[in-house]
Scaffold this motif. Structure first.
Motif, mmCIF file in Angstrom:
data_model
loop_
_atom_site.group_PDB
_atom_site.id
_atom_site.type_symbol
_atom_site.label_atom_id
_atom_site.label_comp_id
_atom_site.label_asym_id
_atom_site.label_seq_id
_atom_site.Cartn_x
_atom_site.Cartn_y
_atom_site.Cartn_z
ATOM 1 N N ALA A 138 -10.704 16.385 13.253
ATOM 2 C CA ALA A 138 -11.028 16.677 11.884
ATOM 3 C C ALA A 138 -9.893 16.051 10.716
ATOM 4 O O ALA A 138 -10.440 15.584 9.891
ATOM 5 C CB ALA A 138 -10.751 18.223 11.499
ATOM 6 N N LEU A 139 -8.765 15.968 11.414
ATOM 7 C CA LEU A 139 -7.663 15.176 10.659
ATOM 8 C C LEU A 139 -8.102 13.660 10.657
ATOM 9 O O LEU A 139 -7.851 12.948 9.317
ATOM 10 C CB LEU A 139 -6.221 15.369 11.356
ATOM 11 C CG LEU A 139 -5.637 16.708 11.063
ATOM 12 C CD1 LEU A 139 -4.560 16.890 12.093
ATOM 13 C CD2 LEU A 139 -5.311 16.985 9.618
ATOM 14 N N LEU A 171 0.277 16.017 9.048
ATOM 15 C CA LEU A 171 -0.460 17.204 8.472
ATOM 16 C C LEU A 171 -0.919 18.076 9.551
ATOM 17 O O LEU A 171 -1.279 19.296 9.073
ATOM 18 C CB LEU A 171 -1.568 16.546 7.785
ATOM 19 C CG LEU A 171 -1.686 15.868 6.428
ATOM 20 C CD1 LEU A 171 -2.902 15.215 5.920
ATOM 21 C CD2 LEU A 171 -1.074 16.596 5.448
ATOM 22 N N ALA A 172 -0.719 17.542 10.907
ATOM 23 C CA ALA A 172 -1.239 18.362 12.026
ATOM 24 C C ALA A 172 -0.877 19.876 12.096
ATOM 25 O O ALA A 172 -1.315 20.739 12.232
ATOM 26 C CB ALA A 172 -1.192 17.575 13.198
ATOM 27 N N ARG A 176 3.623 22.389 3.983
ATOM 28 C CA ARG A 176 3.493 22.658 2.593
ATOM 29 C C ARG A 176 4.040 21.231 1.802
ATOM 30 O O ARG A 176 3.662 21.208 0.689
ATOM 31 C CB ARG A 176 4.330 23.854 2.019
ATOM 32 C CG ARG A 176 3.691 25.217 2.773
ATOM 33 C CD ARG A 176 4.750 26.413 2.445
ATOM 34 N NE ARG A 176 4.469 27.451 3.499
ATOM 35 C CZ ARG A 176 5.180 28.269 3.813
ATOM 36 N NH1 ARG A 176 6.532 28.421 3.536
ATOM 37 N NH2 ARG A 176 4.741 29.286 4.862
ATOM 38 N N ILE A 177 4.855 20.591 2.368
ATOM 39 C CA ILE A 177 5.599 19.346 1.766
ATOM 40 C C ILE A 177 5.663 18.319 2.658
ATOM 41 O O ILE A 177 5.658 18.288 3.800
ATOM 42 C CB ILE A 177 7.111 19.795 1.430
ATOM 43 C CG1 ILE A 177 7.369 21.188 0.995
ATOM 44 C CG2 ILE A 177 7.830 18.829 0.624
ATOM 45 C CD1 ILE A 177 8.580 21.836 0.730
ATOM 46 N N LEU A 178 5.282 17.187 1.738
ATOM 47 C CA LEU A 178 5.521 15.946 2.643
ATOM 48 C C LEU A 178 6.631 15.062 1.788
ATOM 49 O O LEU A 178 6.417 15.071 0.668
ATOM 50 C CB LEU A 178 4.131 15.271 2.733
ATOM 51 C CG LEU A 178 3.115 15.558 3.513
ATOM 52 C CD1 LEU A 178 2.051 14.394 3.454
ATOM 53 C CD2 LEU A 178 3.615 15.734 5.000
ATOM 54 N N VAL A 179 7.587 14.609 2.737
ATOM 55 C CA VAL A 179 8.348 13.625 1.958
ATOM 56 C C VAL A 179 8.124 12.274 2.563
ATOM 57 O O VAL A 179 8.029 11.851 3.810
ATOM 58 C CB VAL A 179 10.038 13.931 2.585
ATOM 59 C CG1 VAL A 179 10.993 12.748 2.133
ATOM 60 C CG2 VAL A 179 10.236 15.150 2.110
ATOM 61 N N LEU A 180 7.711 11.353 1.524
ATOM 62 C CA LEU A 180 7.141 10.148 1.794
ATOM 63 C C LEU A 180 8.051 8.990 1.459
ATOM 64 O O LEU A 180 8.393 8.808 0.271
ATOM 65 C CB LEU A 180 5.807 9.774 1.165
ATOM 66 C CG LEU A 180 4.739 11.048 1.134
ATOM 67 C CD1 LEU A 180 4.131 11.362 -0.024
ATOM 68 C CD2 LEU A 180 3.740 10.503 2.246
ATOM 69 N N ASP A 181 8.628 8.471 2.346
ATOM 70 C CA ASP A 181 9.937 7.512 2.330
ATOM 71 C C ASP A 181 9.217 6.086 2.198
ATOM 72 O O ASP A 181 8.886 5.595 3.314
ATOM 73 C CB ASP A 181 10.940 7.625 3.447
ATOM 74 C CG ASP A 181 12.133 6.775 2.925
ATOM 75 O OD1 ASP A 181 12.189 6.240 1.979
ATOM 76 O OD2 ASP A 181 13.105 6.807 3.838
ATOM 77 N N GLU A 182 8.996 5.424 1.010
ATOM 78 C CA GLU A 182 8.462 4.155 0.763
ATOM 79 C C GLU A 182 7.342 3.923 1.619
ATOM 80 O O GLU A 182 7.221 2.994 2.460
ATOM 81 C CB GLU A 182 9.408 3.047 1.423
ATOM 82 C CG GLU A 182 10.671 3.056 0.471
ATOM 83 C CD GLU A 182 10.652 2.313 -0.710
ATOM 84 O OE1 GLU A 182 9.637 1.841 -1.165
ATOM 85 O OE2 GLU A 182 11.668 2.065 -1.382
ATOM 86 N N PRO A 183 6.224 4.973 1.778
ATOM 87 C CA PRO A 183 5.157 4.958 2.684
ATOM 88 C C PRO A 183 4.176 3.750 2.617
ATOM 89 O O PRO A 183 3.520 3.420 3.271
ATOM 90 C CB PRO A 183 4.304 6.267 2.269
ATOM 91 C CG PRO A 183 4.691 6.461 0.949
ATOM 92 C CD PRO A 183 6.170 5.994 0.541
ATOM 93 N N VAL A 184 4.290 2.909 1.530
ATOM 94 C CA VAL A 184 3.531 1.756 1.396
ATOM 95 C C VAL A 184 3.994 0.326 1.012
ATOM 96 O O VAL A 184 3.359 -0.521 0.938
ATOM 97 C CB VAL A 184 2.296 2.179 -0.049
ATOM 98 C CG1 VAL A 184 1.497 3.391 0.453
ATOM 99 C CG2 VAL A 184 2.912 2.322 -1.409
ATOM 100 N N SER A 185 5.238 0.310 1.205
ATOM 101 C CA SER A 185 5.972 -0.804 1.061
ATOM 102 C C SER A 185 5.759 -1.774 1.825
ATOM 103 O O SER A 185 5.730 -3.075 1.830
ATOM 104 C CB SER A 185 7.320 -0.473 0.803
ATOM 105 O OG SER A 185 8.091 0.064 1.932
#
Length: 274
Positions: A138-139, A171-172, A176-185
């Motif tokens: 599903a994920l 997400l598995a 409630r919170i995602l910390v996204l550290d430069e996720p697309v750089s």
């Protein structure tokens, strides 16, 4: 009693490092984070912006409980991060997950994708093997990946696909919170846009709170509701994203805005000089 609208609160947080030779009689003290305070509201995307060495990634790691801080307090969804006991850390990891910058280094190359995504569920005791497998599939679908990805290895995927795998893994455990550290750089511009759209869709569907770390104001403008600008460990500007980017009050922010590439040079922003 009503819950606080703020899910993360930092109050006068400081973090210093000693630099220089081990045997130096007077090592240099570096103030990586120098007395910062801010709060993140539930369900918003909060940006932390600055150049390399500004303290933004150290701040992210402290919020995640991966880096100690010298003084001040960090409260995440009612949990005092500075007083986390070993037994509390598992519960904390279920509330907050971190998505790293480099999707190539973040995934164990010897594990199949399905096992990588299911591992967090296994550690947290979520479901039996069959239920975890069902959730993995599903994920994968939710993150725009084919179901047969579960039986393949990370090296078989592109950078953008690997970042989708990293997001699915985060997400598995239903954080409630995602910390996204430069996720697309580390991704091409066209792939960056796809990942940002995915993050926006997931936030709407799941009610997530994001802390988004970046040096790229063009990306931050697209995704973030509010932001802080950091320089040399301090917050130099804060406010709604559109206001900060289009009407910056600090010279450092104006420099970042003017240095940000935009798709159509003829429409270059002209930040107001206050």
């Amino acid at each position: 009693m009503m819950s606080s609208p703020d899910i993360i609160t930092l109050n006068n947080v400081r973090r210093t490092f000693r630099s220089g030779h081990t045997f130096s009689w007077r090592p240099r003290i570096v103030k990586a984070v120098d007395g910062i305070s801010f709060s993140v509201r539930r369900g918003e995307t909060f940006g932390i912006v600055g150049e390399s060495g500004s303290g933004k990634s150290t701040t992210a790691r402290m919020i995640c409980g991966l880096e100690r801080f010298d003084s001040g307090s960090i409260i995440v969804d009612g949990i005092d991060v500075g007083r986390l006991r070993r037994g509390d850390r598992l519960k904390f990891r279920k509330i907050l997950q971190l998505v790293f910058q480099d999707p190539y280094a973040a995934l164990n190359p010897h594990w199949k994708v399905g096992d990588l995504i299911a591992e967090g569920m296994r550690v947290h005791g979520i479901g039996d093997r069959r239920e975890r497998r069902k959730r993995v599939l599903a994920l994968l679908d939710q993150c725009g990946l084919p179901s047969d990805a579960a039986n393949r290895y990370p090296f078989e995927f592109s950078g953008g696909q690997r970042q989708r795998i990293c997001i699915a893994r985060a997400l598995a455990v239903e954080p409630r919170i995602l910390v996204l550290d430069e996720p697309v750089s580390a991704l091409d511009v066209s792939i960056q846009a796809q990942i940002l759209i995915l993050l926006q869709t997931l936030q709407r569907e799941l009610g997530l709170t994001y802390v988004f770390i970046s040096h790229n104001l063009a990306v931050v403008e697209q995704l973030c509701d509010r932001l802080i600008v950091m320089k040399s460990g301090r917050i130099v500007e804060t406010g709604p994203t559109e206001e900060v980017i289009h009407y910056p009050s600090h010279e450092y922010t104006r420099t970042l805005v003017e240095a940000t590439p935009i798709p159509e040079p003829s429409r270059r922003r002209r930040p107001a000089h206050v």
